[in-house]
Design an enzyme around this catalytic site. Structure first.
Site, PDB file in Angstrom:
ATOM      1  N   ASP A 272      18.376  61.091  31.145  1.00  0.00           N
ATOM      2  CA  ASP A 272      19.372  60.403  31.963  1.00  0.00           C
ATOM      3  C   ASP A 272      19.529  58.993  31.421  1.00  0.00           C
ATOM      4  O   ASP A 272      18.578  58.426  30.872  1.00  0.00           O
ATOM      5  CB  ASP A 272      18.940  60.367  33.437  1.00  0.00           C
ATOM      6  CG  ASP A 272      20.118  60.172  34.371  1.00  0.00           C
ATOM      7  OD1 ASP A 272      20.672  59.050  34.393  1.00  0.00           O
ATOM      8  OD2 ASP A 272      20.497  61.124  35.073  1.00  0.00           O
TER       9      ASP A 272
ATOM     10  N   THR B   4      30.361  71.716  37.221  1.00  0.00           N
ATOM     11  CA  THR B   4      31.587  72.327  37.729  1.00  0.00           C
ATOM     12  C   THR B   4      32.773  71.581  37.143  1.00  0.00           C
ATOM     13  O   THR B   4      32.950  70.381  37.376  1.00  0.00           O
ATOM     14  CB  THR B   4      31.626  72.267  39.264  1.00  0.00           C
ATOM     15  OG1 THR B   4      30.452  72.904  39.781  1.00  0.00           O
ATOM     16  CG2 THR B   4      32.855  72.964  39.808  1.00  0.00           C
TER      17      THR B   4
ATOM     18  N   PHE C  39      25.053  77.514  41.293  1.00  0.00           N
ATOM     19  CA  PHE C  39      25.437  77.903  42.648  1.00  0.00           C
ATOM     20  C   PHE C  39      24.400  77.398  43.658  1.00  0.00           C
ATOM     21  O   PHE C  39      23.992  78.119  44.564  1.00  0.00           O
ATOM     22  CB  PHE C  39      25.572  79.426  42.741  1.00  0.00           C
ATOM     23  CG  PHE C  39      26.540  80.012  41.752  1.00  0.00           C
ATOM     24  CD1 PHE C  39      27.903  79.928  41.962  1.00  0.00           C
ATOM     25  CD2 PHE C  39      26.079  80.621  40.585  1.00  0.00           C
ATOM     26  CE1 PHE C  39      28.810  80.460  41.031  1.00  0.00           C
ATOM     27  CE2 PHE C  39      26.965  81.158  39.662  1.00  0.00           C
ATOM     28  CZ  PHE C  39      28.333  81.075  39.887  1.00  0.00           C
TER      29      PHE C  39
ATOM     30  N   GLU D 245      22.401  72.526  48.587  1.00  0.00           N
ATOM     31  CA  GLU D 245      21.460  71.456  48.889  1.00  0.00           C
ATOM     32  C   GLU D 245      20.624  71.868  50.097  1.00  0.00           C
ATOM     33  O   GLU D 245      21.131  72.410  51.068  1.00  0.00           O
ATOM     34  CB  GLU D 245      22.209  70.154  49.167  1.00  0.00           C
ATOM     35  CG  GLU D 245      22.840  69.583  47.910  1.00  0.00           C
ATOM     36  CD  GLU D 245      23.425  68.199  48.143  1.00  0.00           C
ATOM     37  OE1 GLU D 245      22.883  67.457  48.982  1.00  0.00           O
ATOM     38  OE2 GLU D 245      24.416  67.855  47.480  1.00  0.00           O
TER      39      GLU D 245
ATOM     40  N   LYS E 117      32.661  79.244  40.037  1.00  0.00           N
ATOM     41  CA  LYS E 117      32.129  78.293  41.008  1.00  0.00           C
ATOM     42  C   LYS E 117      33.219  77.745  41.925  1.00  0.00           C
ATOM     43  O   LYS E 117      33.055  77.704  43.153  1.00  0.00           O
ATOM     44  CB  LYS E 117      31.429  77.134  40.281  1.00  0.00           C
ATOM     45  CG  LYS E 117      30.911  76.020  41.200  1.00  0.00           C
ATOM     46  CD  LYS E 117      29.856  76.517  42.185  1.00  0.00           C
ATOM     47  CE  LYS E 117      29.415  75.414  43.153  1.00  0.00           C
ATOM     48  NZ  LYS E 117      28.689  74.324  42.502  1.00  0.00           N
TER      49      LYS E 117
ATOM     50  N   LEU F 158      30.644  81.533  59.321  1.00  0.00           N
ATOM     51  CA  LEU F 158      31.682  81.641  60.348  1.00  0.00           C
ATOM     52  C   LEU F 158      31.214  80.853  61.571  1.00  0.00           C
ATOM     53  O   LEU F 158      31.152  81.368  62.680  1.00  0.00           O
ATOM     54  CB  LEU F 158      31.930  83.110  60.692  1.00  0.00           C
ATOM     55  CG  LEU F 158      33.295  83.452  61.294  1.00  0.00           C
ATOM     56  CD1 LEU F 158      34.390  83.217  60.256  1.00  0.00           C
ATOM     57  CD2 LEU F 158      33.326  84.902  61.755  1.00  0.00           C
TER      58      LEU F 158
ATOM     59  N   GLY G 290      32.738  74.027  63.885  1.00  0.00           N
ATOM     60  CA  GLY G 290      32.090  72.733  64.058  1.00  0.00           C
ATOM     61  C   GLY G 290      32.856  71.610  63.396  1.00  0.00           C
ATOM     62  O   GLY G 290      34.084  71.646  63.297  1.00  0.00           O
TER      63      GLY G 290
ATOM     64  N   GLY H 125      31.462  68.832  54.113  1.00  0.00           N
ATOM     65  CA  GLY H 125      31.508  67.569  53.388  1.00  0.00           C
ATOM     66  C   GLY H 125      30.633  67.695  52.161  1.00  0.00           C
ATOM     67  O   GLY H 125      30.480  68.774  51.596  1.00  0.00           O
TER      68      GLY H 125
ATOM     69  N   CYS I 199      30.298  68.427  46.744  1.00  0.00           N
ATOM     70  CA  CYS I 199      30.844  69.568  45.997  1.00  0.00           C
ATOM     71  C   CYS I 199      32.114  70.141  46.615  1.00  0.00           C
ATOM     72  O   CYS I 199      33.180  70.076  46.021  1.00  0.00           O
ATOM     73  CB  CYS I 199      29.786  70.661  45.876  1.00  0.00           C
ATOM     74  SG  CYS I 199      28.405  70.238  44.799  1.00  0.00           S
TER      75      CYS I 199
END
Length: 439
Positions: free
Chosen positions: A30, A127, A155, A158, A210, A256, A259, A263, A266
């Site tokens: 990194d 992606t 795939f 989190e 994806k 399903l 709510g 967010g 992704c």
């Protein structure tokens, strides 16, 4: 075989640690020196269940190392190595399209570094808009003629990233040669031996998997939230509706759940980038429905703010509002495009004093939204509150005793924007309970 991983975000760190767990020698790179130093000392700079423990085990075993130097990484890997690129593709500022700056830079730097070291395989996991791999393959051929490109979309969910890497529901690889396919079969041999399905395809199809999966998921979430809007207008109960639909094997019950909507880093940016790419390809009408999917999702946030105002007798000015949840989902400290924080900030702008608590994301939220007030516990956040907003469905909030919570608030009103609390239990304890899509 030695393996490298470029990029140490959620995807990169998880992929590197899990490949080491599978028995490979792995070096991750990194450009962020502080992040690399933290990882090399065994500290993961974000919350992901089980990942820090796995990282520590692989560092101790000597199978995992970190660097900021492409030349060091390429020399360490040598010929025949597999290099995974896992850098981010955020949404462009002010645009729907994906920003490919980081991925272009990573592949350029990597290709130049590996060029003197003989044949190798470069594998994209990020992606990206369809067509990106083909363009990168041309560039790689110019910079490192002996290197080959493959695409292997991720795939991960989190909160379940380690599990989804070591026990995925499928593997997808986009390749242009049998040699590249063989090499990736070697990398994933243990997973394939455990009968994980493998789909071998071309670059474009692998890139579409994806974003197509994310778009389908977004459609399902927004569908039930659209039904919640109808239920509110008709006086119906969206939870009972969802249960009835879930028994249809063609539909199923997963995701399903009505709510506050989706967010994170992704789903929102991926469906927007997908729409942008479709427009570039001249087929924007094919994905026009995703605009309404996105709009339904955002309306859930506005509806939650409206419901909070209703519960405060028509005005939020001067009201004390407790917000339970800051992360975009439970088991994560990720606040990127968090519906919870979006709602909290909107209520604050309408004059309310908002106190936020999240089991893991409070520190991140404080840095992003310093004008909000933060608490060290759910009960502290609820102190003298006129209304409580349950915005992220952590198990900790579900386990709270509403009778105990009642002793801390000014008024026993709760808005369950995730439809996750036990409505009967809260009402029995004297609370006015409201939820999206329910009477």
């Amino acid at each position: 075989m030695r393996i490298t991983v470029i990029g140490t975000g959620y995807l990169g760190v998880t992929h590197a640690a899990c490949l080491a767990e599978l028995g490979f020698e792995v070096m991750a790179l990194d450009v962020d020196t502080e992040k690399v130093a933290a990882l090399a000392s065994g500290r993961v700079p974000f919350y992901e269940p089980g990942l820090e423990e796995l990282l520590g085990e692989q560092l101790a075993a000597g199978r995992l190392a970190f660097t900021t130097d492409y030349e060091e990484l390429a020399a360490w890997a040598g010929p025949g190595a597999v290099h995974f690129v896992c850098v981010g593709t955020p949404q462009q500022r002010g645009e729907y399209a994906a920003d490919l700056t980081y991925i272009d830079s990573a592949f350029d730097s990597l290709a130049r570094a590996v060029a003197p070291h003989g044949p190798c395989l470069l594998v994209g996991k990020s992606t990206v808009p369809v067509g990106t791999a083909g363009r990168l393959a041309t560039r790689i051929a110019e910079l490192a003629p002996e290197a080959e490109l493959a695409w292997n979309p991720e795939f991960l969910r989190e909160g379940f990233a380690v599990q989804d890497t070591l026990r995925p529901d499928r593997l997808v690889i986009g390749v242009r040669s049998e040699a590249a396919e063989r090499r990736l079969r070697e990398v994933y041999a243990r997973l394939l031996a455990a009968e994980v399905p493998l789909v071998v395809t071309d670059f474009s199809t692998s890139e579409l998997v994806k974003v197509s999966a994310n778009s389908f998921l977004a459609v399902k979430i927004s569908f039930i939230n659209a039904m919640a809007e109808v239920c509110e207008a008709a006086g119906a109960d969206v939870m009972q509706l969802a249960e009835a639909l879930s028994h249809d094997p063609r539909i199923g019950g997963r995701y399903l759940v009505p709510g506050l909507g989706f967010g994170g880093g992704c789903l929102p940016k991926d469906i927007r980038a997908f729409m942008a790419r479709a427009g570039e390809l001249g087929v924007d009408q094919a994905l026009a429905f995703l605009k309404e999917v996105d709009a339904i999702n955002m309306r859930r946030r506005a509806r939650t703010v409206d419901l909070a105002r209703e519960q405060c007798d028509g005005s939020l000015l001067g009201k004390r509002v407790a917000v339970w949840g800051a992360a975009f989902k439970p088991n994560s400290d990720d606040i990127r495009d968090s519906p919870a924080l979006n709602v909290a900030a909107s209520i604050h702008l309408q004059g309310a004093q908002v106190t936020v608590y999240d089991p893991k994301a409070t520190d991140n939220a404080r840095k992003m939204f310093p004008t909000l007030t933060y608490a060290d516990s759910a009960l502290e956040a609820a102190h003298h509150a006129d209304v409580i907003l349950h915005l992220t469905e952590w198990q900790e909030f579900r386990d709270l005793d509403p009778a105990v919570v009642a002793g801390h608030v000014r008024d026993t009103r709760v808005i369950d924007s995730r439809n996750a609390l036990d409505a009967a239990k809260w009402r029995a304890a004297g609370w006015t309970y409201r939820a999206l899509g329910r009477p």
